[in-house]
Motif scaffolding. Structure first.
Motif, PDB file in Angstrom:
ATOM      1  N   ARG A 152      10.993 -39.491  13.642  1.00  0.00           N
ATOM      2  CA  ARG A 152      11.654 -40.452  14.489  1.00  0.00           C
ATOM      3  C   ARG A 152      12.594 -39.556  15.559  1.00  0.00           C
ATOM      4  NH1 ARG A 152      11.891 -45.288  12.287  1.00  0.00           N
ATOM      5  NH2 ARG A 152      11.182 -45.464  10.253  1.00  0.00           N
ATOM      6  N   GLY A 153      12.777 -40.027  16.878  1.00  0.00           N
ATOM      7  CA  GLY A 153      13.611 -39.279  17.670  1.00  0.00           C
ATOM      8  C   GLY A 153      12.852 -38.027  18.223  1.00  0.00           C
ATOM      9  N   ARG A 158      11.553 -33.584  26.186  1.00  0.00           N
ATOM     10  CA  ARG A 158      12.754 -34.254  26.066  1.00  0.00           C
ATOM     11  C   ARG A 158      13.074 -34.981  27.418  1.00  0.00           C
ATOM     12  NH1 ARG A 158      13.340 -29.020  23.398  1.00  0.00           N
ATOM     13  NH2 ARG A 158      13.394 -28.112  25.581  1.00  0.00           N
ATOM     14  N   GLU A 159      12.630 -34.873  28.372  1.00  0.00           N
ATOM     15  CA  GLU A 159      12.909 -35.809  29.588  1.00  0.00           C
ATOM     16  C   GLU A 159      12.450 -37.135  29.319  1.00  0.00           C
ATOM     17  OE1 GLU A 159      10.962 -34.031  32.961  1.00  0.00           O
ATOM     18  OE2 GLU A 159      11.991 -32.178  32.897  1.00  0.00           O
ATOM     19  N   LEU A 160      11.385 -37.274  28.615  1.00  0.00           N
ATOM     20  CA  LEU A 160      10.537 -38.698  28.319  1.00  0.00           C
ATOM     21  C   LEU A 160      11.482 -39.169  27.467  1.00  0.00           C
ATOM     22  CD1 LEU A 160       6.948 -37.858  28.888  1.00  0.00           C
ATOM     23  CD2 LEU A 160       8.316 -39.165  30.407  1.00  0.00           C
ATOM     24  N   GLY A 161      11.781 -38.385  26.458  1.00  0.00           N
ATOM     25  CA  GLY A 161      12.382 -39.093  25.021  1.00  0.00           C
ATOM     26  C   GLY A 161      11.317 -39.303  23.885  1.00  0.00           C
ATOM     27  N   GLY A 162      11.847 -39.036  22.688  1.00  0.00           N
ATOM     28  CA  GLY A 162      10.830 -39.083  21.755  1.00  0.00           C
ATOM     29  C   GLY A 162      10.001 -40.209  21.803  1.00  0.00           C
ATOM     30  N   ALA A 163      10.593 -41.441  21.990  1.00  0.00           N
ATOM     31  CA  ALA A 163       9.806 -42.683  21.561  1.00  0.00           C
ATOM     32  C   ALA A 163       8.878 -42.920  22.548  1.00  0.00           C
ATOM     33  CB  ALA A 163      10.728 -43.808  21.778  1.00  0.00           C
ATOM     34  N   GLU A 164       8.909 -42.625  24.037  1.00  0.00           N
ATOM     35  CA  GLU A 164       8.040 -42.620  25.158  1.00  0.00           C
ATOM     36  C   GLU A 164       7.181 -41.630  24.829  1.00  0.00           C
ATOM     37  OE1 GLU A 164       6.267 -43.648  28.628  1.00  0.00           O
ATOM     38  OE2 GLU A 164       7.409 -44.693  27.023  1.00  0.00           O
ATOM     39  N   ALA A 165       7.385 -40.245  24.804  1.00  0.00           N
ATOM     40  CA  ALA A 165       6.334 -39.325  24.443  1.00  0.00           C
ATOM     41  C   ALA A 165       5.349 -39.698  23.091  1.00  0.00           C
ATOM     42  CB  ALA A 165       6.847 -37.893  23.856  1.00  0.00           C
ATOM     43  N   THR A 166       5.958 -40.174  22.053  1.00  0.00           N
ATOM     44  CA  THR A 166       4.835 -40.817  21.045  1.00  0.00           C
ATOM     45  C   THR A 166       4.071 -42.073  21.489  1.00  0.00           C
ATOM     46  OG1 THR A 166       6.618 -40.248  19.378  1.00  0.00           O
ATOM     47  CG2 THR A 166       5.161 -41.926  18.813  1.00  0.00           C
ATOM     48  N   ARG A 167       4.813 -42.604  22.171  1.00  0.00           N
ATOM     49  CA  ARG A 167       4.028 -43.931  22.843  1.00  0.00           C
ATOM     50  C   ARG A 167       2.872 -43.433  23.638  1.00  0.00           C
ATOM     51  NH1 ARG A 167       2.786 -46.956  27.118  1.00  0.00           N
ATOM     52  NH2 ARG A 167       4.200 -45.487  28.283  1.00  0.00           N
ATOM     53  N   ARG A 176      10.884 -37.404   3.870  1.00  0.00           N
ATOM     54  CA  ARG A 176      12.063 -37.817   3.231  1.00  0.00           C
ATOM     55  C   ARG A 176      12.101 -39.447   3.676  1.00  0.00           C
ATOM     56  NH1 ARG A 176      13.922 -32.991   4.507  1.00  0.00           N
ATOM     57  NH2 ARG A 176      14.896 -33.809   6.493  1.00  0.00           N
ATOM     58  N   PRO A 177      12.771 -40.305   2.833  1.00  0.00           N
ATOM     59  CA  PRO A 177      12.978 -41.560   3.212  1.00  0.00           C
ATOM     60  C   PRO A 177      13.605 -41.879   4.829  1.00  0.00           C
ATOM     61  CG  PRO A 177      13.587 -41.627   1.204  1.00  0.00           C
ATOM     62  CD  PRO A 177      13.496 -40.178   1.328  1.00  0.00           C
ATOM     63  N   GLY A 178      12.648 -42.588   5.584  1.00  0.00           N
ATOM     64  CA  GLY A 178      13.211 -42.828   6.910  1.00  0.00           C
ATOM     65  C   GLY A 178      13.159 -41.522   8.051  1.00  0.00           C
ATOM     66  N   GLU A 179      12.537 -40.596   7.469  1.00  0.00           N
ATOM     67  CA  GLU A 179      12.206 -39.386   8.442  1.00  0.00           C
ATOM     68  C   GLU A 179      11.342 -39.684   9.351  1.00  0.00           C
ATOM     69  OE1 GLU A 179      12.061 -34.539   7.767  1.00  0.00           O
ATOM     70  OE2 GLU A 179      10.846 -35.858   6.402  1.00  0.00           O
ATOM     71  N   LEU A 180      10.193 -40.304   8.779  1.00  0.00           N
ATOM     72  CA  LEU A 180       8.803 -40.572   9.840  1.00  0.00           C
ATOM     73  C   LEU A 180       8.577 -42.118   9.882  1.00  0.00           C
ATOM     74  CD1 LEU A 180       6.368 -38.439   7.478  1.00  0.00           C
ATOM     75  CD2 LEU A 180       7.644 -37.608   9.490  1.00  0.00           C
ATOM     76  N   LEU A 181       8.014 -42.439  11.007  1.00  0.00           N
ATOM     77  CA  LEU A 181       7.556 -43.675  11.328  1.00  0.00           C
ATOM     78  C   LEU A 181       6.697 -44.242  10.001  1.00  0.00           C
ATOM     79  CD1 LEU A 181       6.638 -43.583  15.082  1.00  0.00           C
ATOM     80  CD2 LEU A 181       8.698 -44.299  13.862  1.00  0.00           C
ATOM     81  N   ALA A 182       7.033 -45.508   9.596  1.00  0.00           N
ATOM     82  CA  ALA A 182       6.259 -46.118   8.641  1.00  0.00           C
ATOM     83  C   ALA A 182       4.950 -46.411   9.298  1.00  0.00           C
ATOM     84  CB  ALA A 182       6.954 -47.385   8.004  1.00  0.00           C
ATOM     85  N   PRO A 183       3.888 -47.080   8.188  1.00  0.00           N
ATOM     86  CA  PRO A 183       2.548 -47.139   8.803  1.00  0.00           C
ATOM     87  C   PRO A 183       2.582 -48.304   9.884  1.00  0.00           C
ATOM     88  CG  PRO A 183       2.346 -46.922   6.427  1.00  0.00           C
ATOM     89  CD  PRO A 183       3.797 -46.993   6.782  1.00  0.00           C
ATOM     90  N   LEU A 188       4.047 -34.860  14.132  1.00  0.00           N
ATOM     91  CA  LEU A 188       4.006 -34.661  15.765  1.00  0.00           C
ATOM     92  C   LEU A 188       2.805 -35.712  16.358  1.00  0.00           C
ATOM     93  CD1 LEU A 188       4.248 -30.903  16.683  1.00  0.00           C
ATOM     94  CD2 LEU A 188       5.992 -32.664  16.601  1.00  0.00           C
ATOM     95  N   PRO A 189       2.941 -36.504  17.303  1.00  0.00           N
ATOM     96  CA  PRO A 189       1.612 -37.512  17.837  1.00  0.00           C
ATOM     97  C   PRO A 189       0.826 -36.312  18.470  1.00  0.00           C
ATOM     98  CG  PRO A 189       3.779 -37.581  18.862  1.00  0.00           C
ATOM     99  CD  PRO A 189       4.302 -37.074  17.878  1.00  0.00           C
ATOM    100  N   GLU A 190       1.310 -35.211  18.850  1.00  0.00           N
ATOM    101  CA  GLU A 190       0.202 -34.333  19.478  1.00  0.00           C
ATOM    102  C   GLU A 190      -0.689 -34.014  18.578  1.00  0.00           C
ATOM    103  OE1 GLU A 190       4.211 -33.788  22.130  1.00  0.00           O
ATOM    104  OE2 GLU A 190       3.848 -34.019  19.607  1.00  0.00           O
TER     105      GLU A 190
END
Length: 383
Positions: free
Chosen positions: A19-20, A77-86, A105-112, A321-323
């Motif tokens: 996340r983030g 970083r300019e785009l932000g994590g959510a936009e880069a992931t999308r 760890r719990p909450g560290e990663l996006l759930a399925p 990483l979405p990459e």
């Protein structure tokens, strides 16, 4: 021959993404299986995986291919994590994610479901990690009898919502474990040893209990994924050769459970042999293709030497990483395209067979093994 049409991919083994916005050090840590920082004066970007990220990901963030790592990370970083992931996940062409939820760890990663939503509405399906399941039950258990009772019901209960189980016995012990199921008295003694003095969160490393978990999962008849081959230094690579599973594969066959051998490299030809020799054994091409980068086609060709074509499945083993989803999908598509197009052009294969095999490896076999509904996406092309 022209480009091969294939359905959207089914990623049959992967993990969530952070996340983030990861900082530079965290980002770089996902480019390696090492659990240590890069040596002074070096960078994990200077690897086949690092070069592949710089080739395929910058254009998705409005940059030129092969741009310097610092420029890429600045743009992220300019785009932000959510936009880069999308953007990154949306470009992968993955229709379904089969997600191992036992890492992080719990909450560290996006759930399925969050992962699938970020990809633009793909399907998501959970793989339950057996060791994490047992550890959670032990954290809540009131004693030995309570733990054994919870374990007896916990695996079948998980099978009602998961599409598969996974074991990391390769990491915690090695694949040279006794192939037969342990006796109840043996399980009880092992559980007693493990629980005495155990602190919440302590990892399961007892080979008897991990064998018991494997057999409990096999009895549900859901597929069981097994890590094989390379990974981080927590494992001992010589004990992760999938050929060490030969006796277990033979013993577990009457349960009707499919065994899915993950990764394999550098023992991937051995995984291909087991898929060849046993009708219930399958293999994937994940992780190895990502880390071998420009050499991914050569590794894929070696997997296709002996493994039956309908026993091989695509995956990324992407984590963090979405990459890594982008790179895994791109290297798979292009590697398979070059191989199959070359075999058709030289007359070894027909174009119809090439298209059929591409569809099986990309998605069809995973849909069959995990009982997933047929994909609704339009065909895509290699190349």
């Amino acid at each position: 021959m022209s480009a091969l049409p294939v359905p959207p991919l089914v990623d049959q083994h992967c993990h969530g993404v952070v996340r983030g916005d990861p900082d530079d050090d965290l980002f770089a840590s996902f480019l390696t299986e090492s659990d240590l920082p890069a040596a002074d004066g070096t960078s994990f970007f200077d690897t086949q995986l690092g070069f592949a990220v710089r080739r395929w990901c910058p254009p998705l963030l409005d940059l030129e291919p092969h741009c310097p790592p610092a420029r890429y990370l600045d743009r992220r970083r300019e785009l932000g994590g959510a936009e880069a992931t999308r953007r990154l996940l949306g470009a992968c062409g993955i229709a379904d994610y089969v997600v191992d939820t036992g890492l992080g760890r719990p909450g560290e990663l996006l759930a399925p479901r969050e992962l699938a939503a970020a990809a633009g509405g793909a399907g998501s399906h959970e793989v339950v990690r057996l060791e994490r399941l047992a550890e959670g039950l032990a954290d809540r258990a009131g004693g030995l009898s309570s733990f054994l009772d919870e374990l007896a019901t916990g695996v079948p209960a998980a099978a009602r919502t998961a599409v598969a189980f996974k074991s990391v016995i390769a990491y915690r012990h090695g694949l040279d474990f006794a192939p037969e199921p342990p006796a109840p008295a043996e399980v009880r003694r092992a559980a007693d040893r493990w629980l005495v003095g155990r602190a919440p969160g302590d990892r399961l490393t007892d080979p008897v209990l991990m064998r018991h978990l494997l057999w409990s999962a096999a009895e549900t008849a859901l597929p069981v994924q097994l890590h094989t081959g390379f990974g981080d230094p927590d494992l001992r690579l010589h004990r992760c050769d999938p050929l060490l599973l030969t006796d277990f594969a033979r013993a577990v066959r009457p349960t009707g459970c499919a065994l899915v051998l993950l990764h394999g490299y550098p023992f991937h030809r051995g995984a291909g042999y087991l898929a060849h020799a046993f009708p219930h054994v399958y293999a994937d091409v994940g992780l190895a293709l990502t880390h071998t980068g420009a050499r991914a086609g050569a590794v894929l060709a070696e997997m296709l030497e002996l493994a039956p074509f309908d026993k091989l499945m695509f995956s990324t083993d992407a984590y963090g990483l979405p990459e890594l989803y982008v790179v895994g999908a791109e290297l798979f598509r292009r590697g398979l395209s070059r191989l199959l197009t070359g075999w058709v052009d030289e007359g070894a294969w027909s174009s119809g067979d090439a298209e059929r095999v591409a569809a099986m490896v990309a998605a069809g076999t995973a849909r069959r093994v995990y009982g997933l509904a047929p994909g609704d996406g339009a065909s895509a092309s290699f190349g």
